[in-house]
Design a protein around this motif. Structure first.
Motif, mmCIF file in Angstrom:
data_model
loop_
_atom_site.group_PDB
_atom_site.id
_atom_site.type_symbol
_atom_site.label_atom_id
_atom_site.label_comp_id
_atom_site.label_asym_id
_atom_site.label_seq_id
_atom_site.Cartn_x
_atom_site.Cartn_y
_atom_site.Cartn_z
ATOM 1 N N THR A 317 7.345 -12.327 24.221
ATOM 2 C CA THR A 317 7.622 -11.528 25.422
ATOM 3 C C THR A 317 6.620 -11.859 26.524
ATOM 4 N N GLY A 393 12.166 -5.439 22.199
ATOM 5 C CA GLY A 393 11.450 -5.598 20.936
ATOM 6 C C GLY A 393 12.024 -4.822 19.779
ATOM 7 N N GLU A 394 12.652 -3.687 20.050
ATOM 8 C CA GLU A 394 13.261 -2.901 18.969
ATOM 9 C C GLU A 394 14.328 -2.039 19.593
ATOM 10 N N PRO A 395 15.165 -1.453 18.740
ATOM 11 C CA PRO A 395 16.177 -0.560 19.297
ATOM 12 C C PRO A 395 15.514 0.652 19.946
ATOM 13 N N ASP A 417 17.771 -2.659 28.675
ATOM 14 C CA ASP A 417 17.374 -2.737 27.266
ATOM 15 C C ASP A 417 17.716 -4.165 26.853
ATOM 16 N N THR A 418 16.688 -4.986 26.730
ATOM 17 C CA THR A 418 16.912 -6.430 26.582
ATOM 18 C C THR A 418 16.750 -6.852 25.131
ATOM 19 N N TRP A 419 17.819 -7.376 24.559
ATOM 20 C CA TRP A 419 17.732 -7.905 23.192
ATOM 21 C C TRP A 419 17.534 -9.406 23.262
ATOM 22 N N TRP A 420 16.541 -9.869 22.566
ATOM 23 C CA TRP A 420 16.332 -11.309 22.412
ATOM 24 C C TRP A 420 15.310 -11.536 21.323
ATOM 25 N N GLN A 421 14.918 -12.776 21.121
ATOM 26 C CA GLN A 421 14.032 -13.127 20.003
ATOM 27 C C GLN A 421 13.140 -14.301 20.395
ATOM 28 N N THR A 422 12.115 -14.514 19.585
ATOM 29 C CA THR A 422 11.271 -15.698 19.794
ATOM 30 C C THR A 422 12.171 -16.934 19.909
ATOM 31 N N ASP A 512 19.999 -10.456 12.755
ATOM 32 C CA ASP A 512 20.161 -9.028 13.056
ATOM 33 C C ASP A 512 21.575 -8.566 12.730
ATOM 34 N N VAL A 524 21.813 -2.822 18.383
ATOM 35 C CA VAL A 524 21.197 -3.539 17.274
ATOM 36 C C VAL A 524 20.802 -2.534 16.199
ATOM 37 N N ARG A 527 17.460 -5.797 10.745
ATOM 38 C CA ARG A 527 17.468 -7.178 10.261
ATOM 39 C C ARG A 527 18.078 -7.223 8.876
ATOM 40 N N ASN A 533 10.214 -4.787 11.635
ATOM 41 C CA ASN A 533 9.792 -4.733 13.014
ATOM 42 C C ASN A 533 8.879 -3.513 13.190
ATOM 43 N N ARG A 538 7.043 -8.491 14.746
ATOM 44 C CA ARG A 538 7.831 -8.999 13.647
ATOM 45 C C ARG A 538 6.926 -9.405 12.496
HETATM 46 O O1 PRX Z 1 15.472 -7.391 15.494
HETATM 47 C C1 PRX Z 1 15.475 -7.760 16.846
HETATM 48 C C2 PRX Z 1 14.337 -7.075 17.573
HETATM 49 O O2 PRX Z 1 13.245 -7.970 17.549
HETATM 50 C C3 PRX Z 1 13.616 -9.187 16.881
HETATM 51 C C4 PRX Z 1 12.962 -10.356 17.533
HETATM 52 O O3 PRX Z 1 11.581 -10.268 17.383
HETATM 53 P P1 PRX Z 1 10.643 -11.316 18.112
HETATM 54 O O4 PRX Z 1 11.109 -12.685 17.825
HETATM 55 O O5 PRX Z 1 9.259 -10.973 17.745
HETATM 56 O O6 PRX Z 1 10.872 -11.064 19.644
HETATM 57 C C5 PRX Z 1 10.631 -9.792 20.165
HETATM 58 C C6 PRX Z 1 10.785 -9.769 21.649
HETATM 59 C C7 PRX Z 1 11.886 -10.521 22.230
HETATM 60 C C8 PRX Z 1 15.118 -9.223 16.997
HETATM 61 O O7 PRX Z 1 15.683 -10.050 16.020
HETATM 62 N N1 PRX Z 1 14.690 -6.773 18.974
HETATM 63 C C9 PRX Z 1 14.270 -7.411 20.080
HETATM 64 N N2 PRX Z 1 14.745 -6.804 21.185
HETATM 65 C C10 PRX Z 1 15.497 -5.761 20.781
HETATM 66 C C11 PRX Z 1 15.466 -5.748 19.368
HETATM 67 N N3 PRX Z 1 16.174 -4.841 18.656
HETATM 68 C C12 PRX Z 1 16.895 -3.934 19.343
HETATM 69 N N4 PRX Z 1 16.965 -3.893 20.692
HETATM 70 C C13 PRX Z 1 16.275 -4.760 21.452
HETATM 71 N N5 PRX Z 1 16.330 -4.678 22.781
#
Ligand code: PRX
Length: 658
Positions: A317, A393-395, A417-422, A512, A524, A527, A533, A538
């Motif tokens: 992030t 980062g989380e729900p 509310d942004t969902w994404w991952q590394t 996820d 979401v 996992r 989380n 993570r």
């Molecule tokens: O499970 C999801 C959760 O964080 C995971 C990704 O973690 P990381 O790679 O450390 O990156 C975190 C920051 C981008 C995902 O697989 N996650 C991330 N954003 C959300 C989320 N779960 C729910 N809502 C979100 N907005």
């Protein structure tokens, strides 16, 4: 694949009443035309030129996407560019030399401001120093620094000379640092003497020293003096003082090295299914385009803003939304070294107030803490400068969402509310704040151009209202290209589950589970792998388990996540000792020590429960899912198939007594 947290789980899935974006926001939004979804759809993949065109290219790209070797996709592959030039130099050329690039807020109230010109000078001098130490293009430089300005300076200096950086979160242990340096074959390290944790000076250099002792390769180390006389240190062989290097190379300039779009910009280790951390590889052109585009379209960043992503640069992030995205757009990015409750619980609001912050982006775990502390803390400050709020980062469930909306945003700021991952590099699922309705508790639909699908175990899309596996059916520019240890693991971890190579049908699997509603909004759920989380961080349960079983006297361990009101999830460990049952204070302490040594204090369990045995299937597999249900007080299914069903009652009784 074990489904531990997701589909079929009985966790309630709630979304709150939808809200429309405030008209005052829409009027000024970077993106406010709902037609953008169709536009991206009809014009895919060329639509992504909109992202790439936010950057300055040395050699313009002609090809947008090369999918010849899917899933090793290549974005803008014939273009060249330099990330540091994009984040710094070009803003000087556009006449904004004196504009603030980084506003740093130290833990003890210290403040520093770097204009784009200051940043330019710093990264040129440090790039010259790195070169002098022998860093060549493509050498991996590990950076092990807390939230001080030298961290982004070091990252951008590496980018300038084409050396990929490998940032390791400062709170991770010496062992974790050594594992990551070893896996990345890294011979260069940038660290510091120490930093303040709460009020105390904490020694970082000794952790770095211990890590180096474990490595076979020689390592040249640069040490930033953060603490001065509060923690004197001595430099040994092949160790260099950052400030002295800067003085030696004062006034030097280094031409930014043109990098191919597909050249590696950085590596970031993250937890995966096995205990071995995964070195996620991000490239220069695709990653930076996606970082800049989402900062523009989702976070609505404008050059004149003061923008604050309150994350740590040690995780993705911070890479994308403290450093690369905002600096590529030439805005002012705030960097905060401290914690939200030191010296008091209004610390963040005092910073927002004093700096007239426009955009604030944080994690649900922080929002839950603010909510618990009470609305009097934000109420004591003028937060009217805020225009947009974000979470990551989380729900986030509707209650904290609504609290954030009301007490921080005064019902005038949209929340993304942004969902994404590394691995995704930048935001992939979110509402567009100037376009979409928000639904508290649901992140939103895939961004324009993203083909996000929730599927069942056969890969078929589930009906709206149902839950399934969160997959992405089309590539995107910011996606990880591979893992540092090779394409094979990359393909096995993310692609094999739902792809059909025979028909060249590639589906990225996020790990996820999620529910999708009738408007395509995604909630979401959790996992499905051995990742938990904790406060948005993570962690691998396997990695924690192996730290526990490394303790003398421990026979077996199972680590699960337990829902927590503040942290989202807590680490919950079940341990059986060789003697059968031994709730011994010394073993408990040794377990905590071992976890802190192997990973760091962030992985410390909130609960360690000693049990004579762990529940197992007849084939001898530990039933972690059942243990997770026990830890969470969920109703248990049929346990008769267990080899030792009686143990479940014993564990429950033990928990009940606590
Ligand atoms: O499970 C999801 C959760 O964080 C995971 C990704 O973690 P990381 O790679 O450390 O990156 C975190 C920051 C981008 C995902 O697989 N996650 C991330 N954003 C959300 C989320 N779960 C729910 N809502 C979100 N907005």
């Amino acid at each position: 694949m074990v489904d531990r947290n997701g589909c079929g789980h009985d966790r309630p899935v709630l979304t709150g009443s939808p809200r429309s974006p405030p008209p005052s926001f829409v009027e000024q939004a970077n993106v406010s035309d709902p037609g953008i979804y169709d536009e991206f759809e009809e014009n895919w993949p060329e639509c992504w030129e909109r992202a790439a065109d936010l950057l300055s290219w040395r050699k313009p790209y002609e090809t947008v996407l090369d999918d010849e070797n899917a899933p090793s996709y290549q974005w803008f592959p014939d273009g060249t560019l330099n990330a540091a030039e994009n984040c710094v130099d070009r803003h000087l050329e556009s006449g904004r030399k004196t504009h603030t690039a980084i506003r740093w807020e130290g833990k003890h109230g210290e403040r520093k401001t770097y204009t784009y010109r200051d940043l330019y000078v710093a990264i040129n001098e440090f790039a010259a120093a790195l070169r002098d130490l022998g860093v060549e293009e493509d050498d991996v430089v590990t950076i092990y620094l807390p939230m001080i300005p030298e961290l982004p300076i070091a990252m951008l200096s590496c980018a300038r000379i084409g050396a990929p950086h490998n940032v390791v979160f400062a709170g991770l242990s010496a062992d974790a640092l050594a594992t990551r340096m070893d896996a990345a074959d890294s011979e260069f390290l940038v660290t510091c003497d120490g930093y303040y944790r709460r009020g105390d000076a904490f020694n970082q250099k000794s952790k770095a020293d211990n890590a180096r002792l474990k490595l076979e390769q020689d390592v040249s180390t640069v040490v930033v003096d953060r603490l001065g006389d509060d923690l004197p240190h001595v430099l040994g062989d092949d160790e260099y003082d950052y400030h002295e290097l800067r003085e030696t190379f004062a006034g030097e300039t280094i031409d930014p090295v043109p990098r191919e779009a597909e050249d590696m910009l950085f590596l970031m280790y993250t937890s995966g299914t096995t205990g071995e951390p995964k070195g996620v590889v991000h490239t220069t052109g695709g990653y930076l385009s996606h970082a800049a585009w989402t900062s523009h379209a989702v976070l609505d960043v404008k050059p004149e803003d003061t923008y604050w992503c309150a994350a740590d640069i040690g995780w993705i992030t911070g890479h994308t939304y403290i450093v690369y995205g905002p600096l590529a757009l030439g805005t002012t990015t705030v960097m905060y070294e401290g914690t939200p409750d030191y010296p008091d619980r209004d610390r963040l609001w005092e910073i927002v107030d004093r700096n007239a912050v426009d955009i604030f982006y944080t994690a649900p775990t922080a929002i839950r803490a603010f909510m618990k502390w009470g609305s009097e803390y934000p109420a004591g400050h003028d937060l009217s400068s805020l225009r947009l709020l974000g979470t990551v980062g989380e729900p986030i469930s509707p209650r904290p969402w609504n609290w954030y909306y009301e007490h921080i945003g005064n019902e005038e700021c949209p929340i993304v509310d942004t969902w994404w991952q590394t691995e995704t590099g930048a935001v992939t699922v979110s509402t567009l704040p100037g376009v979409s309705e928000m639904k508290p508790g649901a992140a939103g639909p895939g961004l324009p151009g993203m083909d996000v699908r929730v599927v069942d175990s056969t890969g078929t899309e589930v009906d709206s209202g149902d839950s399934g596996y969160l997959t992405i059916a089309r590539p995107w520019p910011g996606m990880a290209r591979t893992l540092y240890d090779g394409d094979k693991r990359f393909q096995a971890e993310y692609w094999d589950r739902f792809s059909d190579p025979d028909t060249d049908d590639w589906r990225y699997f996020s790990g996820d589970t999620a529910r999708i509603d009738e408007d395509g909004y995604i909630t979401v759920l959790g996992r499905i792998d051995d990742v938990i989380n904790v406060s948005g961080r993570r962690l691998s349960t396997t990695e924690i388990e192996s730290a526990i079983t490394g303790v003398a006297g421990v026979a077996e361990a199972a680590v699960v996540g337990r829902s927590s009101e503040t942290n989202g999830t807590d680490v919950y460990a079940y341990v059986s000792t060789e003697g059968g049952y031994d709730d011994d204070a010394a073993v408990r302490e040794a377990i905590i020590d071992s976890i802190e040594t192997a990973i760091g204090p962030i992985a410390r369990p909130t609960e360690i429960l000693f049990t004579p045995e762990l529940p197992k299937t007849r084939s001898g597999k530990i039933m972690r899912r059942l243990l997770e249900d026990v830890a969470n007080g969920h109703e248990l299914g049929d346990t008769s198939a267990l080899r030792n069903p009686e143990i479940v009652g014993e564990i429950q009784a033990e928990i009940g007594e606590e």
